[in-house]
Motif scaffolding. Sequence first.
Motif, PDB file in Angstrom:
ATOM      1  N   LEU A 146      -0.929  -4.990  10.521  1.00 41.41           N
ATOM      2  CA  LEU A 146      -1.529  -5.867   9.496  1.00 41.41           C
ATOM      3  C   LEU A 146      -1.317  -7.077   9.753  1.00 41.41           C
ATOM      4  O   LEU A 146      -2.546  -8.026   9.565  1.00 41.41           O
ATOM      5  CB  LEU A 146      -0.709  -5.438   8.318  1.00 41.41           C
ATOM      6  CG  LEU A 146      -0.874  -4.069   7.615  1.00 41.41           C
ATOM      7  CD1 LEU A 146      -0.098  -3.769   6.432  1.00 41.41           C
ATOM      8  CD2 LEU A 146      -2.420  -3.748   7.328  1.00 41.41           C
ATOM      9  N   ASN A 147      -0.276  -7.804  10.343  1.00 42.10           N
ATOM     10  CA  ASN A 147      -0.430  -9.442  10.708  1.00 42.10           C
ATOM     11  C   ASN A 147      -1.580  -9.439  11.719  1.00 42.10           C
ATOM     12  O   ASN A 147      -1.986 -10.626  11.693  1.00 42.10           O
ATOM     13  CB  ASN A 147       0.884  -9.618  11.035  1.00 42.10           C
ATOM     14  CG  ASN A 147       1.958  -9.728   9.771  1.00 42.10           C
ATOM     15  OD1 ASN A 147       1.487  -9.762   8.607  1.00 42.10           O
ATOM     16  ND2 ASN A 147       3.080  -9.593   9.956  1.00 42.10           N
ATOM     17  N   PHE A 148      -1.522  -8.796  12.606  1.00 39.89           N
ATOM     18  CA  PHE A 148      -2.291  -8.679  13.925  1.00 39.89           C
ATOM     19  C   PHE A 148      -3.768  -8.881  13.454  1.00 39.89           C
ATOM     20  O   PHE A 148      -4.712  -9.703  13.609  1.00 39.89           O
ATOM     21  CB  PHE A 148      -2.175  -7.539  14.720  1.00 39.89           C
ATOM     22  CG  PHE A 148      -3.076  -7.706  15.995  1.00 39.89           C
ATOM     23  CD1 PHE A 148      -2.965  -8.489  16.938  1.00 39.89           C
ATOM     24  CD2 PHE A 148      -4.166  -6.685  16.125  1.00 39.89           C
ATOM     25  CE1 PHE A 148      -4.034  -8.618  18.147  1.00 39.89           C
ATOM     26  CE2 PHE A 148      -5.012  -7.019  17.253  1.00 39.89           C
ATOM     27  CZ  PHE A 148      -5.037  -7.409  18.262  1.00 39.89           C
ATOM     28  N   HIS A 149      -4.042  -8.002  12.552  1.00 35.99           N
ATOM     29  CA  HIS A 149      -5.270  -7.678  11.993  1.00 35.99           C
ATOM     30  C   HIS A 149      -5.755  -8.916  10.978  1.00 35.99           C
ATOM     31  O   HIS A 149      -6.844  -9.337  11.286  1.00 35.99           O
ATOM     32  CB  HIS A 149      -5.540  -6.492  11.046  1.00 35.99           C
ATOM     33  CG  HIS A 149      -6.783  -6.299  10.306  1.00 35.99           C
ATOM     34  ND1 HIS A 149      -8.061  -6.069  10.748  1.00 35.99           N
ATOM     35  CD2 HIS A 149      -7.253  -6.520   8.928  1.00 35.99           C
ATOM     36  CE1 HIS A 149      -8.837  -6.012  10.018  1.00 35.99           C
ATOM     37  NE2 HIS A 149      -8.500  -6.300   8.919  1.00 35.99           N
ATOM     38  N   PHE A 157      -7.684 -11.988  12.601  1.00 39.51           N
ATOM     39  CA  PHE A 157      -8.959 -11.611  13.155  1.00 39.51           C
ATOM     40  C   PHE A 157      -9.722 -11.968  11.798  1.00 39.51           C
ATOM     41  O   PHE A 157     -10.893 -12.441  11.711  1.00 39.51           O
ATOM     42  CB  PHE A 157      -9.464 -10.312  13.759  1.00 39.51           C
ATOM     43  CG  PHE A 157      -8.547 -10.283  15.035  1.00 39.51           C
ATOM     44  CD1 PHE A 157      -9.430 -10.964  15.996  1.00 39.51           C
ATOM     45  CD2 PHE A 157      -7.510  -9.612  15.297  1.00 39.51           C
ATOM     46  CE1 PHE A 157      -8.594 -10.905  17.424  1.00 39.51           C
ATOM     47  CE2 PHE A 157      -7.100  -9.414  16.576  1.00 39.51           C
ATOM     48  CZ  PHE A 157      -7.651 -10.194  17.744  1.00 39.51           C
ATOM     49  N   LYS A 158      -9.321 -11.136  10.758  1.00 37.40           N
ATOM     50  CA  LYS A 158      -9.944 -11.016   9.577  1.00 37.40           C
ATOM     51  C   LYS A 158      -8.948 -11.261   8.441  1.00 37.40           C
ATOM     52  O   LYS A 158      -8.168 -10.500   8.036  1.00 37.40           O
ATOM     53  CB  LYS A 158     -10.719  -9.629   9.118  1.00 37.40           C
ATOM     54  CG  LYS A 158     -12.094  -9.872   9.820  1.00 37.40           C
ATOM     55  CD  LYS A 158     -12.879  -8.563   9.115  1.00 37.40           C
ATOM     56  CE  LYS A 158     -14.206  -8.698  10.118  1.00 37.40           C
ATOM     57  NZ  LYS A 158     -14.655  -7.503  10.841  1.00 37.40           N
ATOM     58  N   TYR A 174     -18.356 -10.864   8.653  1.00 36.02           N
ATOM     59  CA  TYR A 174     -18.854 -10.394   7.145  1.00 36.02           C
ATOM     60  C   TYR A 174     -18.658  -9.107   6.610  1.00 36.02           C
ATOM     61  O   TYR A 174     -18.953  -8.617   5.604  1.00 36.02           O
ATOM     62  CB  TYR A 174     -20.047 -11.138   6.992  1.00 36.02           C
ATOM     63  CG  TYR A 174     -20.179 -12.596   7.020  1.00 36.02           C
ATOM     64  CD1 TYR A 174     -19.696 -13.229   6.115  1.00 36.02           C
ATOM     65  CD2 TYR A 174     -20.632 -13.148   8.330  1.00 36.02           C
ATOM     66  CE1 TYR A 174     -19.905 -15.034   6.219  1.00 36.02           C
ATOM     67  CE2 TYR A 174     -20.423 -14.505   8.645  1.00 36.02           C
ATOM     68  CZ  TYR A 174     -20.458 -15.224   7.657  1.00 36.02           C
ATOM     69  OH  TYR A 174     -20.345 -16.838   7.597  1.00 36.02           O
ATOM     70  N   VAL A 175     -18.180  -8.289   7.868  1.00 36.89           N
ATOM     71  CA  VAL A 175     -18.228  -6.937   7.434  1.00 36.89           C
ATOM     72  C   VAL A 175     -16.600  -6.332   7.981  1.00 36.89           C
ATOM     73  O   VAL A 175     -16.150  -6.739   9.040  1.00 36.89           O
ATOM     74  CB  VAL A 175     -19.425  -6.088   8.572  1.00 36.89           C
ATOM     75  CG1 VAL A 175     -19.263  -4.606   8.152  1.00 36.89           C
ATOM     76  CG2 VAL A 175     -20.641  -6.622   8.110  1.00 36.89           C
ATOM     77  N   GLN A 215      -6.785  -2.078   5.769  1.00 31.98           N
ATOM     78  CA  GLN A 215      -7.416  -3.123   6.477  1.00 31.98           C
ATOM     79  C   GLN A 215      -9.024  -3.282   6.169  1.00 31.98           C
ATOM     80  O   GLN A 215      -9.205  -4.487   6.425  1.00 31.98           O
ATOM     81  CB  GLN A 215      -7.143  -2.935   8.260  1.00 31.98           C
ATOM     82  CG  GLN A 215      -7.751  -1.721   8.704  1.00 31.98           C
ATOM     83  CD  GLN A 215      -9.375  -1.884   9.062  1.00 31.98           C
ATOM     84  OE1 GLN A 215      -9.633  -3.270   9.578  1.00 31.98           O
ATOM     85  NE2 GLN A 215     -10.104  -0.918   9.182  1.00 31.98           N
ATOM     86  N   ALA A 216      -9.591  -2.390   5.968  1.00 32.56           N
ATOM     87  CA  ALA A 216     -11.134  -2.792   5.591  1.00 32.56           C
ATOM     88  C   ALA A 216     -11.130  -3.392   4.154  1.00 32.56           C
ATOM     89  O   ALA A 216     -11.868  -4.270   3.973  1.00 32.56           O
ATOM     90  CB  ALA A 216     -11.932  -1.370   5.795  1.00 32.56           C
ATOM     91  N   ILE A 217     -10.587  -2.649   2.987  1.00 37.10           N
ATOM     92  CA  ILE A 217     -10.796  -3.172   1.743  1.00 37.10           C
ATOM     93  C   ILE A 217     -10.143  -4.358   1.424  1.00 37.10           C
ATOM     94  O   ILE A 217     -10.689  -5.251   0.761  1.00 37.10           O
ATOM     95  CB  ILE A 217     -10.106  -2.039   0.838  1.00 37.10           C
ATOM     96  CG1 ILE A 217     -11.062  -0.590   0.979  1.00 37.10           C
ATOM     97  CG2 ILE A 217     -10.073  -2.646  -0.671  1.00 37.10           C
ATOM     98  CD1 ILE A 217     -10.674   0.651   0.176  1.00 37.10           C
ATOM     99  N   PHE A 218      -8.961  -4.860   2.132  1.00 41.45           N
ATOM    100  CA  PHE A 218      -8.333  -6.140   1.854  1.00 41.45           C
ATOM    101  C   PHE A 218      -8.718  -6.980   2.661  1.00 41.45           C
ATOM    102  O   PHE A 218      -8.426  -8.214   2.547  1.00 41.45           O
ATOM    103  CB  PHE A 218      -6.742  -5.917   1.924  1.00 41.45           C
ATOM    104  CG  PHE A 218      -6.217  -5.062   0.991  1.00 41.45           C
ATOM    105  CD1 PHE A 218      -6.217  -5.574  -0.537  1.00 41.45           C
ATOM    106  CD2 PHE A 218      -5.534  -3.889   1.069  1.00 41.45           C
ATOM    107  CE1 PHE A 218      -5.553  -4.841  -1.585  1.00 41.45           C
ATOM    108  CE2 PHE A 218      -5.048  -3.076   0.184  1.00 41.45           C
ATOM    109  CZ  PHE A 218      -5.093  -3.655  -1.140  1.00 41.45           C
ATOM    110  N   SER A 219      -9.566  -6.771   3.612  1.00 37.71           N
ATOM    111  CA  SER A 219     -10.343  -8.034   4.540  1.00 37.71           C
ATOM    112  C   SER A 219     -11.303  -8.694   3.483  1.00 37.71           C
ATOM    113  O   SER A 219     -11.994  -8.110   2.760  1.00 37.71           O
ATOM    114  CB  SER A 219     -11.087  -7.403   5.684  1.00 37.71           C
ATOM    115  OG  SER A 219     -10.309  -6.732   6.627  1.00 37.71           O
TER     116      SER A 219
END
Length: 156
Positions: free
Chosen positions: A45-48, A51-52, A25-26, A92-96
């Motif tokens: 980006l695809n790897f990330h 996970f999220k 959630y974070v 990667q943070a903002i678009f999760s």
Amino acid sequence: MQVNEGNGDWAIDNKQLAIEEVYNYVAICAPYLEVIEEMTLIEFLNFHAGFKPFIPSITSERIISFLSLENAVNKQIRNYSSGMKQRVKLAQAIFSDVPVVLLDEPCTNLDAAGIQLYHDLINEYCKNRMVVVSSNDEVEYRFCKERLNINDYKNR
């Protein structure tokens, strides 16, 4: 997301979470966090996203376009400037697809265009999420509605 004061339990939408579930959630961005530098941007980006997942309608290709990194998409991240790496971390943070985004000194290594991109992404993609910014630079948190100064809590 809520933390119940007395016992350290975590809850979201009044649903209790086990501590080992909180990471789902974070999302976090900080200058000291590393990206996998052996990967290209599209690989990272695809790897990330495995996970999220990204917020609906956002793809790795759209993120690359937002970041204006189309010309560097096939370069290993190790060859990016510090500002380019910071843009990737922010993305990667903002678009999760998470309700809480933690940003520690989010504009570190960003030029004026990168800082504008940061504010554009916050304004467009963080409207209905909790964003926590840790910074001494008002440029990074000027959009925040609530502010806490750590000095107000010292010596209590």
